[in-house]
Design a protein around this motif. Structure first.
Motif, mmCIF file in Angstrom:
data_model
loop_
_atom_site.group_PDB
_atom_site.id
_atom_site.type_symbol
_atom_site.label_atom_id
_atom_site.label_comp_id
_atom_site.label_asym_id
_atom_site.label_seq_id
_atom_site.Cartn_x
_atom_site.Cartn_y
_atom_site.Cartn_z
ATOM 1 N N GLY A 109 -1.608 -33.064 23.965
ATOM 2 C CA GLY A 109 -1.614 -33.374 22.544
ATOM 3 C C GLY A 109 -1.026 -32.289 21.665
ATOM 4 O O GLY A 109 -0.701 -32.549 20.504
ATOM 5 N N VAL A 110 -0.890 -31.088 22.195
ATOM 6 C CA VAL A 110 -0.260 -30.007 21.435
ATOM 7 C C VAL A 110 1.257 -30.157 21.534
ATOM 8 O O VAL A 110 1.797 -30.330 22.626
ATOM 9 N N ARG A 111 1.930 -30.106 20.388
ATOM 10 C CA ARG A 111 3.384 -30.248 20.366
ATOM 11 C C ARG A 111 4.039 -28.879 20.555
ATOM 12 O O ARG A 111 3.737 -27.933 19.832
ATOM 13 N N ALA A 112 4.966 -28.806 21.508
ATOM 14 C CA ALA A 112 5.708 -27.571 21.788
ATOM 15 C C ALA A 112 7.102 -27.686 21.195
ATOM 16 O O ALA A 112 7.867 -28.580 21.553
ATOM 17 N N HIS A 113 7.428 -26.785 20.281
ATOM 18 C CA HIS A 113 8.734 -26.782 19.623
ATOM 19 C C HIS A 113 9.557 -25.597 20.119
ATOM 20 O O HIS A 113 9.018 -24.496 20.308
ATOM 21 N N ALA A 114 10.848 -25.813 20.296
ATOM 22 C CA ALA A 114 11.760 -24.717 20.618
ATOM 23 C C ALA A 114 12.165 -24.033 19.312
ATOM 24 O O ALA A 114 12.781 -24.655 18.443
ATOM 25 N N TYR A 115 11.802 -22.781 19.183
ATOM 26 C CA TYR A 115 11.997 -22.010 17.954
ATOM 27 C C TYR A 115 13.316 -21.241 18.070
ATOM 28 O O TYR A 115 13.473 -20.367 18.925
ATOM 29 N N LEU A 116 14.279 -21.616 17.216
ATOM 30 C CA LEU A 116 15.622 -21.045 17.251
ATOM 31 C C LEU A 116 15.945 -20.410 15.908
ATOM 32 O O LEU A 116 15.699 -21.015 14.864
ATOM 33 N N GLY A 117 16.502 -19.239 15.946
ATOM 34 C CA GLY A 117 16.857 -18.591 14.689
ATOM 35 C C GLY A 117 17.907 -17.528 14.885
ATOM 36 O O GLY A 117 18.277 -17.177 16.018
ATOM 37 N N GLN A 118 18.396 -17.037 13.752
ATOM 38 C CA GLN A 118 19.385 -15.964 13.770
ATOM 39 C C GLN A 118 19.623 -15.499 12.341
ATOM 40 O O GLN A 118 19.247 -16.178 11.378
ATOM 41 N N ILE A 119 20.258 -14.357 12.182
ATOM 42 C CA ILE A 119 20.611 -13.836 10.873
ATOM 43 C C ILE A 119 21.929 -14.460 10.432
ATOM 44 O O ILE A 119 22.937 -14.379 11.148
ATOM 45 N N ARG A 120 21.908 -15.100 9.257
ATOM 46 C CA ARG A 120 23.117 -15.727 8.719
ATOM 47 C C ARG A 120 24.118 -14.690 8.259
ATOM 48 O O ARG A 120 23.756 -13.615 7.811
ATOM 49 N N LYS A 121 25.394 -15.029 8.341
ATOM 50 C CA LYS A 121 26.434 -14.167 7.801
ATOM 51 C C LYS A 121 26.458 -14.268 6.275
ATOM 52 O O LYS A 121 26.582 -15.359 5.730
#
Length: 336
Positions: A109-121
């Motif tokens: 029941g717990v939702r697992a999300h792929a966390y994606l990020g980066q510093i924008r130019k």
């Protein structure tokens, strides 16, 4: 000259008096006990090691118990960072299949999300330009690969995001379509909204006239609604208040809670970010102050939001058992 000195002295005394008055008012307001309790819909930002390294069955079981005990419904597992071309090498999330299998067993029941990020130019600095069509296509291919592995959603934390950033809105739209086609969700982390939208043009005008400028990357009311209309969840990074007193830090959390839920609480699920790390500045900010402030913000609403809401705990790698105990005591509804 005497008149100038006198006038300067009176202005300084007036400014000091105003600060003391505001501080006293905040302290008086802060003494009231919140009426609202917390909720059972909450998120957690989780460290990269969960997807990048192997873990034992005992570790997975303990993590599942922690999520259930603390009513965590959504976990943002750091799966990036995204490379400058929009890709994430598969080796970085090589343990994701084992993690997702374990969660289905120990935290159903717990939702697992792929966390994606980066510093924008911005102004030639930063790593990624999501407005580039080729980069955006590769981000979407990365999303598809992670969703096909079994993640329940994609969580974006690209920074900075300015309130005229149409490229980010377009990426959200396309990610939403991709995720929904696979039965998944899309969510976004955003900075705290502006205190006054009208000040953004002033900051921009005063910024160096290069690229996007350096005005604060705070979402305006309109931009916050635009993001909410494209995302299933919005997580507000409410922490890092840098306030000198608990009353002022609490007011910060209360104000943003009230404003954000009023603006988008009927449109999308909202998580208000609360910290468990030890801030370098803003020594008055802590988990208890943040949770109490969020509850005071909920108190100020004329009615509860139509969509679920809760807090987002930042982060699992800084949260000690004593912090989880404070979280349960100050946030979870009675009887949970």
């Amino acid at each position: 000259m005497r008149r100038i000195v006198r006038w300067t002295g009176w202005c300084a005394a007036y400014a000091v008096g105003l600060v003391l008055l505001l501080g006293a008012g905040a302290w008086t307001w802060w003494q009231g006990e919140p009426r609202a309790s917390g909720t059972g819909t909450n998120a957690l930002w989780a460290r990269h090691q969960w997807v990048g390294e192997a873990h034992t069955g005992a570790e997975y079981r303990a993590f599942g118990r922690l999520l259930a005990q603390n009513r965590i419904t959504d976990v943002y597992f750091h799966a990036g960072p995204v490379e400058s071309d929009g890709t994430v090498p598969a080796v970085k999330y090589r343990n994701a299949p084992a993690l997702l299998k374990a969660l289905r067993t120990y935290a159903p029941g717990v939702r697992a999300h792929a966390y994606l990020g980066q510093i924008r130019k911005v102004d030639g600095h930063g790593v990624i330009e999501i407005g580039d069509a080729r980069v955006q296509e590769r981000i979407l291919r990365t999303d598809a690969a992670l969703l096909d592995l079994g993640f329940d959603g994609i969580h974006y934390d690209f920074e900075p995001i300015y309130p005229d950033d149409t490229a980010f809105l377009r990426l959200l739209e396309r990610t939403r379509d991709l995720a929904h086609a696979r039965g998944g969700l899309v969510s976004a982390a955003l900075e705290q909204p502006t205190l006054a939208d009208g000040l953004q043009p002033v900051f921009k005008a005063l910024a160096p006239r290069v690229g996007a400028g350096h005005y604060p990357p705070r979402p305006t009311e309109r931009y916050l609604r635009d993001v909410a209309d494209r995302a299933d969840q919005v997580a507000i990074m409410t922490y890092d208040t840098e306030m000198p007193t608990q009353a002022l830090a609490g007011w910060h959390f209360a104000h943003h809670t009230e404003e954000v839920l009023r603006l988008i609480g009927d449109r999308t699920t909202v998580f208000l970010g609360v910290p468990t790390y030890r801030p370098v500045t803003g020594w008055a900010e802590n988990l208890e102050v943040a949770l109490r402030g969020v509850r005071r913000g909920v108190d100020a609403l004329p009615r509860p939001p139509r969509r679920p809401f809760g807090v987002g705990v930042y982060a699992d790698w800084t949260t000690r058992p004593a912090d989880w105990a404070r979280y349960r005591a100050n946030w979870l509804p009675p009887g949970t």
